[in-house]
Motif scaffolding. Structure first.
Motif, mmCIF file in Angstrom:
data_model
loop_
_atom_site.group_PDB
_atom_site.id
_atom_site.type_symbol
_atom_site.label_atom_id
_atom_site.label_comp_id
_atom_site.label_asym_id
_atom_site.label_seq_id
_atom_site.Cartn_x
_atom_site.Cartn_y
_atom_site.Cartn_z
ATOM 1 N N UNK A 208 0.598 -1.197 0.033
ATOM 2 C CA UNK A 208 0.029 0.037 0.069
ATOM 3 C C UNK A 208 0.945 1.223 -0.079
ATOM 4 N N UNK A 209 0.397 2.402 0.206
ATOM 5 C CA UNK A 209 1.079 3.821 0.307
ATOM 6 C C UNK A 209 1.921 3.518 1.255
ATOM 7 N N UNK A 210 1.707 2.577 2.488
ATOM 8 C CA UNK A 210 2.706 2.541 3.606
ATOM 9 C C UNK A 210 4.103 2.119 3.171
ATOM 10 N N UNK A 211 4.496 1.540 1.970
ATOM 11 C CA UNK A 211 5.506 1.478 1.482
ATOM 12 C C UNK A 211 6.294 2.663 1.218
ATOM 13 N N UNK A 212 5.805 3.637 1.050
ATOM 14 C CA UNK A 212 6.602 4.784 0.797
ATOM 15 C C UNK A 212 7.431 5.106 1.887
ATOM 16 N N UNK A 213 6.727 5.192 3.189
ATOM 17 C CA UNK A 213 7.486 5.578 4.392
ATOM 18 C C UNK A 213 8.333 4.115 4.727
ATOM 19 N N UNK A 214 7.770 3.009 4.798
ATOM 20 C CA UNK A 214 8.334 1.959 5.207
ATOM 21 C C UNK A 214 10.031 1.923 4.016
ATOM 22 N N UNK A 215 9.757 2.202 2.947
ATOM 23 C CA UNK A 215 10.886 2.023 2.172
ATOM 24 C C UNK A 215 12.254 2.970 2.778
ATOM 25 N N UNK A 216 11.653 4.260 3.039
ATOM 26 C CA UNK A 216 12.695 4.925 3.804
ATOM 27 C C UNK A 216 13.466 4.363 4.801
ATOM 28 N N UNK A 217 12.701 3.704 5.844
ATOM 29 C CA UNK A 217 13.377 3.345 6.992
ATOM 30 C C UNK A 217 14.115 2.230 6.637
ATOM 31 N N UNK A 218 13.709 1.235 5.552
ATOM 32 C CA UNK A 218 14.457 0.009 5.193
ATOM 33 C C UNK A 218 15.452 0.368 4.489
ATOM 34 N N UNK A 219 15.589 1.483 3.737
ATOM 35 C CA UNK A 219 16.803 2.005 3.154
ATOM 36 C C UNK A 219 17.869 2.329 4.215
#
Ligand code: UDP
Ligand code: MG
Length: 304
Positions: A208-219
């Motif tokens: 979902x759009x959650x990936x946008x935030x989670x993606x930053x943290x993961x990286x």
């Protein structure tokens, strides 16, 4: 040999089409190949559909493996499961939703033949919303500026690489997003390949759009671990010293005022700031020292 690793979660309608297209594309390439499908705990009838597709293709010379997670563990874990079983010296990652086009496969192989160790896709003509597009553009800019990334589309699921690049990278959680960058940092020759990006025909996006935030943290996590896992004090020491120095300077200033100009300390609320900065600074430095100890102990007893 070529191993094509495809993680999927509830892609029943896309899979039969994809398998057909992929076999066509692979036959054109003329290399020995295997398709490794990893079912990430799907609860639709994905498996049944693949079996059906396989039956129809029985007469042909193909290799399809199906691996299964009993529950959904995420795309990253599905990739790990796939890699473990993949036998090829060249590995391809692609999504199962037909957004990646098997027609682009030869372009990746060409790069590998040209001597590159890793080729990452760059999606052209993306059909995503303008919000996602601007987000991607921003991500590309930041990754380039702060992490020195040479990639225009790090999040593209379509990529090809030589098996040996895996030896320096440990997949865990969702750090697969960081994989291209880690390969680049490890000194391998990387290239980019423009790929078509088809709109999703069946089902919907699993992120979902959650990936946008989670993606930053993961990286960020992956970058932090990559850069500082061996020397935590380099990070914590720098941050802690900065805080401590600021607090120290404030305190010196207040001391001079108190001693030589008679300014009473209860009139200086900034005293609290100075004290807090000193305490927090020391604590952050101590965190780094504890981190160093943990690294030291784990290196000394590698088995524990
Ligand atoms: N996927 C998976 N497990 C998950 C989420 C996604 O195996 O928990 C697979 C999904 O089936 C697809 C690929 O990962 O093959 C990329 O997912 P998706 O197309 O939904 O992501 P998007 O293209 O929207 O970023
Ligand atoms: Mg997709």
């Amino acid at each position: 040999m070529l191993s094509i690793v495809i993680p999927f979660y509830n892609e029943a309608d896309s899979l039969p089409v994809l398998i057909n297209q992929l076999i066509d594309a692979c036959n054109k390439v003329g290399k020995e190949y295997e398709i490794v499908l990893v079912d990430d705990g799907s609860n639709d009838n994905s498996k049944f559909k693949i079996k059906n597709a396989k039956l129809q293709l029985k007469s042909q010379n193909y290799q399809i493996k199906i691996l299964e997670h009993i529950k959904r563990l995420g795309k990253g874990q599905a990739l790990v499961t796939g890699i473990k079983e993949a036998k090829g010296d060249i590995i391809i990652f692609m999504d199962a939703d037909l957004q990646d086009d098997p027609e682009d496969l030869p372009k990746f192989l060409k790069k590998i033949e040209d001597g590159y160790d890793f080729a990452n896709g760059v999606r052209t003509g993306r059909k995503d919303s303008s919000i996602i597009k601007s987000y991607s553009a921003l991500a590309k800019y930041f990754l380039r500026l702060f992490l020195g990334s040479p990639f225009a589309d790090i999040n593209c699921g379509f990529k090809a690489f030589k098996r040996e690049v895996l030896s320096d990278f440990t997949f865990y959680g969702n750090n697969f997003r960081f994989f291209p960058l880690a390969v680049f940092y490890n000194g391998y020759k990387v290239a980019e390949v423009e790929v078509k990006n088809n709109p999703r025909l069946f089902g919907k996006s699993k992120f979902g759009s959650g990936k946008l935030v989670v993606g930053i943290f993961d990286t960020l996590t992956a970058y932090f671990i990559y850069k500082f896992a061996e020397q935590p004090l380099h990070f914590f020491g720098a941050v802690g010293s900065l805080l401590f120095s600021a607090g120290f300077l404030i305190s010196i200033y207040l001391t001079i005022e108190r001693l030589f100009f008679g300014v009473l300390l209860y009139q200086r609320p900034v005293l609290w700031l100075g004290l807090s900065l000193i305490i927090v600074g020391i604590q952050v430095i101590m965190t780094g020292i504890i981190g160093e100890l943990i690294v030291y102990i784990s290196k000394k007893n590698p088995k524990s």
